[in-house]
Design a protein around this motif. Structure first.
Motif, PDB file in Angstrom:
ATOM      1  N   ASP A  36      45.551  41.243  48.063  1.00 32.90           N
ATOM      2  CA  ASP A  36      46.791  40.685  48.609  1.00 32.90           C
ATOM      3  C   ASP A  36      46.857  40.845  50.124  1.00 32.90           C
ATOM      4  O   ASP A  36      47.447  40.012  50.824  1.00 32.90           O
ATOM      5  CB  ASP A  36      47.997  41.372  47.957  1.00 32.90           C
ATOM      6  CG  ASP A  36      48.104  41.046  46.476  1.00 32.90           C
ATOM      7  OD1 ASP A  36      47.622  39.969  46.071  1.00 32.90           O
ATOM      8  OD2 ASP A  36      48.645  41.888  45.726  1.00 32.90           O
ATOM      9  N   GLY A  40      43.969  36.670  49.189  1.00 33.87           N
ATOM     10  CA  GLY A  40      44.667  36.452  47.930  1.00 33.87           C
ATOM     11  C   GLY A  40      44.021  35.442  47.003  1.00 33.87           C
ATOM     12  O   GLY A  40      44.713  34.796  46.203  1.00 33.87           O
ATOM     13  N   SER A  42      42.657  35.025  43.929  1.00 35.77           N
ATOM     14  CA  SER A  42      42.609  35.824  42.701  1.00 35.77           C
ATOM     15  C   SER A  42      42.020  35.047  41.532  1.00 35.77           C
ATOM     16  O   SER A  42      42.549  35.063  40.425  1.00 35.77           O
ATOM     17  CB  SER A  42      44.019  36.300  42.340  1.00 35.77           C
ATOM     18  OG  SER A  42      44.897  35.188  42.207  1.00 35.77           O
TER      19      SER A  42
END
Length: 341
Positions: A36, A40, A42
């Motif tokens: 984060d 970011g 993911s």
């Protein structure tokens, strides 16, 4: 004189070094890319699909330019291997999501004994007490370093078992396929990478959406994020190649044991680069793991020398028997020759 064996382009130590450096670099890159506080991104399963796409591209260029030679491997074996490898990747990601970090680390450590058991049952491979003690020391040392909280869930436990089983089977199969079809590590990787890339790019976005609830289409690809994705793919090519190279030259067990050097390097670099805490417990665990790796290397080398010595004695005995047969064929016994002299 027999034809001399072709020397490998990369020494054994060089193969290990390439694997450790590329893997640690890949972990650090992905940490910046996926955290984060970084970019970011993911989407771990889809990112792995990007990795194999780059690997497949490099393999295709290598074959097209004649740098590597393509050998025949049955398609069903490539498909079966790719399914196992993809289940390993997806299972690890699901295990990390559903379980605590501590139990995820324990599941990764359990790969070593599972690989040993598989090699025992599939290849009848036996391990000395020295090797078993060294493997135990490495597992305990890395466990002290990494395992903190342990929380087990039913779904997470199932995913962890699937991940450990498939990862162990995948690593053993790499070595088996190379020996069975007399194919090099990079040649085998260039055959399996396209299949894994296509399947992961097709199903990866759905798996990632299930894991984190974010869609790949809504992600903002900045210049920094794109650069780190490209860097991650380049490092993955070296990491995948060196993995196949190391397993082909050594064994899946050796790859797992000495591969935990990467865990130690990641902890140290995390302390240096990301201000991660390094407690006396971590240091003690790292020292124990390193000692275990050194003892393991010594034990394996000792076993190799022990196997070579009987072979040399048998060869010498056979040479002596051949000499006696030659003397008898000539019709003159050796004592009679000495007496005539």
């Amino acid at each position: 004189m027999d034809a001399e064996k072709k020397k490998p382009m990369l020494s054994d130590a060089g193969a290990w070094a390439m694997n450790v450096v590329s893997a640690v670099g890949l972990i650090m890159t992905n940490k910046q890319l996926m955290s984060d506080s970084g970019y970011g991104f993911s989407f771990a399963t889809t990112l792995t699909g990007f990795h194999f796409t780059m690997t497949a591209l490099v393999g295709w260029i290598s074959n097209a330019t004649g740098l590597s030679v393509s050998k025949h491997v049955p398609l069903w074996e490539l498909l079966w291997f790719s399914i196992v490898a993809n289940m390993s990747i997806t299972g690890m990601n699901l295990s990390l999501m559903l379980n605590s970090v501590g139990f995820y680390q324990i599941s990764k450590l359990s790969i070593i004994p599972v690989v040993c058991l598989m090699e025992y049952f599939l290849h009848s491979k036996h391990y000395s007490s020295r090797v078993i003690m060294a493997v135990t020391a490495v597992a305990v040392g890395v466990g002290i370093c990494t395992v903190t909280d342990v929380e087990i869930k039913n779904k997470g436990l199932l995913c962890a078992c699937v991940a450990v089983f498939c990862t162990s089977l995948q690593q053993i199969t790499i070595g088996s396929l190379q020996k069975k079809y007399d194919i090099g590590s990079f040649e085998l990787l260039s055959k399996t990478a396209p299949i894994q890339a296509i399947s992961l790019l097709l199903f990866g976005p759905f798996a990632d959406y299930y894991l984190n609830g974010h869609s790949l289409l809504t992600y903002h690809y900045s210049m920094g994020a794109t650069s780190f994705i490209l860097l991650s793919c380049i490092l993955a090519v070296f990491c995948n190649t060196s993995q196949y190279l190391c397993i082909g030259r050594f064994s899946a067990t050796s790859f797992q044991v000495l591969g935990h050097m990467k865990t130690v390097c990641v902890l140290v670099l995390g302390w240096l680069l990301f201000d991660s805490a390094l407690t006396p417990k971590n240091i003690l665990g790292m020292l124990l793991a390193v000692v275990g790796m050194v003892v393991y290397s010594w034990a394996v080398e000792h076993e190799k020398k022990a196997k070579i010595s009987p072979d040399i004695r048998v060869d010498s005995k056979l040479d002596g028997e051949d000499d006696m047969l030659l003397e008898k064929d000539n019709g003159v016994a050796k004592p009679d020759i000495e007496l005539a002299r």
